[in-house]
Design a protein around this motif. Structure first.
Motif, PDB file in Angstrom:
ATOM      1  N   THR A   3       0.832  -1.196   0.000  1.00 57.24           N
ATOM      2  CA  THR A   3       0.000   0.000   0.000  1.00 57.24           C
ATOM      3  C   THR A   3       0.867   1.247   0.000  1.00 57.24           C
ATOM      4  O   THR A   3       2.007   1.231   0.440  1.00 57.24           O
ATOM      5  N   GLU A 137      -4.852  -2.483  -5.216  1.00 53.95           N
ATOM      6  CA  GLU A 137      -3.656  -3.027  -4.568  1.00 53.95           C
ATOM      7  C   GLU A 137      -2.907  -1.968  -3.769  1.00 53.95           C
ATOM      8  O   GLU A 137      -2.122  -2.305  -2.889  1.00 53.95           O
ATOM      9  N   LYS A 138      -3.139  -0.701  -4.080  1.00 56.16           N
ATOM     10  CA  LYS A 138      -2.469   0.389  -3.374  1.00 56.16           C
ATOM     11  C   LYS A 138      -3.258   0.840  -2.145  1.00 56.16           C
ATOM     12  O   LYS A 138      -2.791   1.672  -1.385  1.00 56.16           O
TER      13      LYS A 138
END
Length: 179
Positions: A3, A137-138
């Motif tokens: 992240t 996904e971040k």
């Protein structure tokens, strides 16, 4: 991919209460949105990331950006902000369309175009990919609350919903890695 930061993004669940829907009674995820950050707040955030420029300089550049991007879009010029994405104008046609080019020659374009929308396509280049699945996904997603509408401020018109938030207290725990 890890992240961007450790700040969590809450995922709330809302129950479909539309009895006519074949999805009635099912729960759907919605991201909890915080208060919108102002231009001044964004400028401060940028300077808090170690910028050599002061907040007023960053704010001045952002103000110019907010003036120039709409000006360019109004001229039909898409604008790409590398790492963020592309803004571009699209036409909203009036219902029905035109029968022919000949018909178009008898009216002004404003008679056919009902509105001009500003659209945005997120950056999709591998290094800066912020399209939906890559951007997920971040993010650091965590369960937030169950959101329930318990009534309305104006019950006759079903306006001004009154919400009840109940924390989702059974988060899924990530399995421990195998030795």
């Amino acid at each position: 991919m890890s992240t961007v930061n450790s700040v969590e993004m809450k995922v709330n669940l809302r129950k479909n209460t539309n009895e006519k829907s074949d999805q009635f009674g099912k729960y759907y995820a919605e991201l909890e949105r915080k208060r919108t950050l102002s231009l001044r707040g964004l400028a401060k955030h940028i300077t808090d990331h170690g910028s050599i420029y002061t907040r007023d300089v960053v704010e001045g550049v952002l103000i110019k950006l907010t003036q120039c991007v709409p000006e360019l879009l109004a001229q039909g010029q898409p604008v790409k902000l590398d790492g963020l994405g592309t803004f571009y104008p699209t036409a909203q046609n009036k219902p029905g369309g035109l029968e022919s080019i000949e018909e178009a020659k008898t009216i002004a374009p404003t008679a056919q175009v009902e509105g001009v929308h500003i659209r945005f396509t997120p950056e999709g280049e591998m290094l800066d990919n912020i399209t939906s699945k890559a951007f997920k996904e971040k993010c650091s997603l965590v369960w937030g609350d169950e959101i329930e509408i318990t009534g309305y401020k104006d019950a006759q018109k079903k306006k001004g919903p009154i919400y009840k938030k109940t924390p989702i207290s059974n988060p899924i725990v990530e399995p421990e890695p195998e030795p």
